[in-house]
Structures are given as structure tokens and as C-alpha cells.
Design a protein around this motif. Sequence first.
Motif, PDB file in Angstrom:
ATOM      1  N   ASN A 237       1.988  16.662   4.244  1.00 39.20           N
ATOM      2  CA  ASN A 237       1.665  16.453   2.835  1.00 39.20           C
ATOM      3  C   ASN A 237       0.870  17.642   2.271  1.00 39.20           C
ATOM      4  O   ASN A 237       1.065  18.065   1.117  1.00 39.20           O
ATOM      5  CB  ASN A 237       0.878  15.158   2.682  1.00 39.20           C
ATOM      6  CG  ASN A 237       0.792  14.710   1.223  1.00 39.20           C
ATOM      7  OD1 ASN A 237       1.787  14.736   0.501  1.00 39.20           O
ATOM      8  ND2 ASN A 237      -0.390  14.305   0.792  1.00 39.20           N
TER       9      ASN A 237
ATOM     10  N   GLN B 252       1.724   7.051  -6.716  1.00 44.37           N
ATOM     11  CA  GLN B 252       0.776   8.117  -7.017  1.00 44.37           C
ATOM     12  C   GLN B 252       1.383   9.491  -6.720  1.00 44.37           C
ATOM     13  O   GLN B 252       1.168  10.462  -7.473  1.00 44.37           O
ATOM     14  CB  GLN B 252      -0.509   7.920  -6.200  1.00 44.37           C
ATOM     15  CG  GLN B 252      -1.294   6.673  -6.564  1.00 44.37           C
ATOM     16  CD  GLN B 252      -1.792   6.706  -8.009  1.00 44.37           C
ATOM     17  OE1 GLN B 252      -2.183   7.771  -8.535  1.00 44.37           O
ATOM     18  NE2 GLN B 252      -1.758   5.556  -8.669  1.00 44.37           N
ATOM     19  N   GLN B 253       2.162   9.524  -5.633  1.00 41.15           N
ATOM     20  CA  GLN B 253       2.850  10.780  -5.307  1.00 41.15           C
ATOM     21  C   GLN B 253       3.855  11.145  -6.395  1.00 41.15           C
ATOM     22  O   GLN B 253       4.016  12.330  -6.738  1.00 41.15           O
ATOM     23  CB  GLN B 253       3.563  10.623  -3.952  1.00 41.15           C
ATOM     24  CG  GLN B 253       4.251  11.871  -3.451  1.00 41.15           C
ATOM     25  CD  GLN B 253       3.284  12.855  -2.830  1.00 41.15           C
ATOM     26  OE1 GLN B 253       2.065  12.617  -2.802  1.00 41.15           O
ATOM     27  NE2 GLN B 253       3.805  13.977  -2.375  1.00 41.15           N
TER      28      GLN B 253
ATOM     29  N   GLN C  17       0.822  -1.205   0.000  1.00 51.45           N
ATOM     30  CA  GLN C  17       0.000   0.000   0.000  1.00 51.45           C
ATOM     31  C   GLN C  17       0.857   1.256   0.000  1.00 51.45           C
ATOM     32  O   GLN C  17       0.577   2.228  -0.717  1.00 51.45           O
ATOM     33  CB  GLN C  17      -0.931  -0.011   1.224  1.00 51.45           C
ATOM     34  CG  GLN C  17      -1.888   1.168   1.288  1.00 51.45           C
ATOM     35  CD  GLN C  17      -2.853   1.184   0.105  1.00 51.45           C
ATOM     36  OE1 GLN C  17      -3.426   0.173  -0.237  1.00 51.45           O
ATOM     37  NE2 GLN C  17      -3.021   2.354  -0.506  1.00 51.45           N
ATOM     38  N   ASN C  18       1.922   1.238   0.782  1.00 51.02           N
ATOM     39  CA  ASN C  18       2.818   2.385   0.831  1.00 51.02           C
ATOM     40  C   ASN C  18       3.481   2.617  -0.523  1.00 51.02           C
ATOM     41  O   ASN C  18       3.632   3.757  -0.981  1.00 51.02           O
ATOM     42  CB  ASN C  18       3.871   2.182   1.906  1.00 51.02           C
ATOM     43  CG  ASN C  18       4.757   3.403   2.090  1.00 51.02           C
ATOM     44  OD1 ASN C  18       4.297   4.542   1.996  1.00 51.02           O
ATOM     45  ND2 ASN C  18       6.029   3.167   2.343  1.00 51.02           N
TER      46      ASN C  18
ATOM     47  N   LYS D  41      -0.511  13.836   7.170  1.00 51.44           N
ATOM     48  CA  LYS D  41      -1.527  14.611   6.460  1.00 51.44           C
ATOM     49  C   LYS D  41      -1.167  16.103   6.445  1.00 51.44           C
ATOM     50  O   LYS D  41      -1.288  16.784   5.418  1.00 51.44           O
ATOM     51  CB  LYS D  41      -2.892  14.412   7.114  1.00 51.44           C
ATOM     52  CG  LYS D  41      -3.475  13.026   6.936  1.00 51.44           C
ATOM     53  CD  LYS D  41      -4.817  12.902   7.658  1.00 51.44           C
ATOM     54  CE  LYS D  41      -5.389  11.491   7.508  1.00 51.44           C
ATOM     55  NZ  LYS D  41      -6.679  11.350   8.241  1.00 51.44           N
TER      56      LYS D  41
ATOM     57  N   ASN E  49       6.257  10.348   5.967  1.00 54.08           N
ATOM     58  CA  ASN E  49       5.702   9.108   5.413  1.00 54.08           C
ATOM     59  C   ASN E  49       6.395   7.883   6.014  1.00 54.08           C
ATOM     60  O   ASN E  49       5.740   6.891   6.366  1.00 54.08           O
ATOM     61  CB  ASN E  49       5.853   9.109   3.900  1.00 54.08           C
ATOM     62  CG  ASN E  49       5.313   7.826   3.272  1.00 54.08           C
ATOM     63  OD1 ASN E  49       4.123   7.602   3.231  1.00 54.08           O
ATOM     64  ND2 ASN E  49       6.219   6.982   2.785  1.00 54.08           N
TER      65      ASN E  49
ATOM     66  N   GLU F 203       2.258   1.814  -3.472  1.00 51.45           N
ATOM     67  CA  GLU F 203       1.262   2.357  -4.387  1.00 51.45           C
ATOM     68  C   GLU F 203       1.008   3.838  -4.116  1.00 51.45           C
ATOM     69  O   GLU F 203       0.869   4.649  -5.051  1.00 51.45           O
ATOM     70  CB  GLU F 203      -0.047   1.565  -4.269  1.00 51.45           C
ATOM     71  CG  GLU F 203       0.054   0.116  -4.730  1.00 51.45           C
ATOM     72  CD  GLU F 203       0.464   0.020  -6.190  1.00 51.45           C
ATOM     73  OE1 GLU F 203       0.011   0.863  -7.006  1.00 51.45           O
ATOM     74  OE2 GLU F 203       1.251  -0.893  -6.519  1.00 51.45           O
ATOM     75  N   ASP F 204       0.967   4.211  -2.825  1.00 45.48           N
ATOM     76  CA  ASP F 204       0.764   5.624  -2.485  1.00 45.48           C
ATOM     77  C   ASP F 204       1.911   6.486  -2.998  1.00 45.48           C
ATOM     78  O   ASP F 204       1.697   7.597  -3.524  1.00 45.48           O
ATOM     79  CB  ASP F 204       0.622   5.785  -0.972  1.00 45.48           C
ATOM     80  CG  ASP F 204      -0.657   5.147  -0.449  1.00 45.48           C
ATOM     81  OD1 ASP F 204      -1.579   4.903  -1.259  1.00 45.48           O
ATOM     82  OD2 ASP F 204      -0.723   4.873   0.763  1.00 45.48           O
ATOM     83  N   GLN F 205       3.121   5.979  -2.858  1.00 46.90           N
ATOM     84  CA  GLN F 205       4.277   6.756  -3.306  1.00 46.90           C
ATOM     85  C   GLN F 205       4.363   6.813  -4.832  1.00 46.90           C
ATOM     86  O   GLN F 205       4.881   7.783  -5.397  1.00 46.90           O
ATOM     87  CB  GLN F 205       5.552   6.175  -2.715  1.00 46.90           C
ATOM     88  CG  GLN F 205       5.665   6.345  -1.217  1.00 46.90           C
ATOM     89  CD  GLN F 205       5.515   7.796  -0.792  1.00 46.90           C
ATOM     90  OE1 GLN F 205       6.198   8.683  -1.303  1.00 46.90           O
ATOM     91  NE2 GLN F 205       4.589   8.044   0.128  1.00 46.90           N
TER      92      GLN F 205
END
Length: 449
Positions: free
Chosen positions: A397, A174-175, A167-168, A394, A414, A170-172
Amino acid sequence: MKRLATKVWVIGLGLGLLSQGLCLAQDTIPMNFQEAVELALTRNLEYRIQENNMAILQKERQVALLSHLPNVGISSNFSRQSGQQFQQIEGEIVVTNVTNEIVSGNLNVNMPLFNSGRRILDTQSAKLALEAGEKGLSRAKQQVIFDVSRRYLQVLLDQELFRIATQNLEDQKQQLIQIEGFVDAGLRTMSDLYNQQSEVARLESVKVDAEIQLENDLWLLTEYLQLAPGVVPAIASVEPIRETSSFAGMDMMQLYEVAKTNRQDLGQQTLLATSYKKDMQAMKAMYYPRLNAFYNYNTFFTSLDNRSLQEQFLKIYPQNTLGIGLAIPIFTNFQTRLDVTRSRAAYENQLLQKESTERKVYQEVKLSYQNYLAALRKEKNTQVQVLAAEEAFKAVNERFRLGLSSFVDVSTANQTMVRAQADQAQAVFTLYFQEVLMNFALGTLEIVE
């Protein structure tokens, strides 16, 4: 820039294909915790040996009980004598050269009347040994449950850590896409893009490490369950979170009393000590006289007699002997002393083993309880840690999106959040395992239906 980004995506694609290849190369079978334990009980070497030994103990007790009954035996012999035969005819000994065929039959019955209580002691010892074996088998079952629990929970923890790493990542990713857009728009520098690409590549390695750890621990569980080559279990999840402590309000001495009542291995050592004491007393009975009753029935048939086999065997030659035998041991080359010495040594060694087990039980309960209390505190702390880290991420970011903070701040926040999530997963499963360990130390571990 484009070349570096291409390398990152190629690495990700290659790892994905590798993971898919590993999954396709293995057959999976669905399995929950109870099914895993039941499978382990049918294949665990130590547990199966204990089961086989129980069959011997049951037969030994049966033999001890039947020793109170008489020993009965029947024998028969057939022989042929050729040459000179001596016969008494009308007061004279007549020697003839003939062939004599003889058939004999014997019935022997022996009944011990008195042997200083050895039969009773042997019966009591065999009964205690059987009860000790049953407790040993029960403890062996708990050991299997504990071993499966440890491996099972480790796989579940690895799956959770792998999920967090995925998950981390995938989030990165997207970042990374967002930062590329910011760079194209002139809102971010190229250094931010390079830093994010480096972070994504690092998280790819973190995911690989998590996947390898999952594969290794899954193999350990598969090996313990002795599944066929190429077959791995697809284990069902368990709910490790506990609202309240199962041992709240109990002090160390209360827990130790629970362990002394429920620990099967401690009860086994106590029963074995009493059994060995009975064996020693039974050996000492060999110093004293023994009284036995006996009955013998003997008959035979000879071809020198012209009468029929039935008449000779049942009417002419039968002999009945009924009596009592007294055996007084005077000198047995110190064999009895040797047997008594051996039995006394076995008894004293068992007492030492019992004392050692008592100390071991106390230490296991103490250490398990301390670790359990520490796991409780750590699980509560990680809840606060995760909430704080998520809120911090949050905030950072959002500041980064507005251009008020640097990439280093976002990356640090993060990493802190992901580390907090991993620590919480570790703490939750550690607490669950420590509860399993506490039940194992107390002797109350069992499969929850």
C-alpha cells in the motif's frame, strides 16, 4: 466514471436500508451461553421425553420394592334375591317365596413366601433401570449443551466474519476516495479508479453474503431454542482463545480411559445389560413352584335373619381363613418358555448394543482428538499468516501511494490479508468448538458457571 460511482453508493445505501429493515422487523432478547442452554433444556423434545420416562422408571422401582409386602384388598357386595328361598329350620329344608337382601364383605391378604427369587431379581432390575435412566438423562443434557454450543459458536463466527467484511468494505471505500483524489490530481489513471470501484462493488456482495449467512445461522439457533416468531437472541460473546491445550500430554489410550469412566451413555448401556439379565433370570423363576400365604375374612348380612346388621356382620357370620398355597407349574402352553426367550433376546440385543457403544465411543474420541490436534496447528499457523499478510499489505500500500506498484498488487495484497483474517477467525472458533467436541466425546462436557 461518475455514473459508475453513483451506482456503487446506491447499492451500498440500499443494502444498508435492507439490513436496518431486517433489524427493525425482529425483537431481540439478550442471552448468554448458559441462559441459552437452560432455555434449550426446558424446550428440547428429546430431553423432555427422557425426563418423563424417568418418572415411569421411578414408579417401577417403587412398585418393585413394595412387591415384598402383602397384597391387601377389601370387597363388598349388595344383592337382592326374589323368589323361592331355601332355609334350614330345625333340621328341615323349608322353601319360601320371599325377597332376600344380602350384604357381604371380604378382606383378602396374600403374601408370596417363595418364588425362586423373582421379587429380588425384579427389584434389582428396576433399580438398575432407574440408574441407567439417570445416566441417559445426563447424556441427553450433554447433547443439548453440545447442540447449543455448535449453533452458538457458529453465530459468533458469522458475526466476526461479518465484522471483517464490513471493516474491509469501509477501508476500500476510503481507498476509493483517495484514488479519486489522485485521479483528479493526475497521479493515477482512470483504470485504477475503475478497478477500485469494481473492488468496492465486489466487497458489497461479500458483505451481503456474510450477512445472509449470519441471518441463516441465527435462525437455526433461534429455531433450536424454540423462541417466539420474530424474536431472535442477542447472544453474548465468549473468549475462544486458549493459551495452552486442555489435553496436552495425553495420548489416545489415556483419553479413552477417561471416556470409559465419564461417558454416561456407555454406563447406561452397561446398567441396562445387567438389568435385562436380571429380567431373564426372573422369567426363569416361573419354571419353579411358588409358595404363597393367604388370609381371608368373609362375613355377610341377610334380611331373612331378624337380627341386626351389626350383630350378623360382626358376630354371627364372620369366617376367618388362614392358609398356605402351593402352585406347581406343569404345562402352561409354553407361555413361560416364550417369556424366557423374549427376555433372553432382549438381553443379548442389549449386549450387542453395549459393544456397539464401546466401539462408537472409541471412534468418537479418536476422531475428535485428531481434529483437535489439527485445529491447534491451524490456529498457530493462521497467527503467522495474519501477521505476514498485514505487513505485506502495509508495504504494498505504501509503494502504491508512492506510485511504485500497481492497483493489482494492492488488491491482491488486501484480499490476501482479509482472507488471512477470516482464516484466523475460522481457526480460533474451530479450535474452541473442537475443545467442546472433545469434552462431549469424553463425557465431561458441562456448563461453565
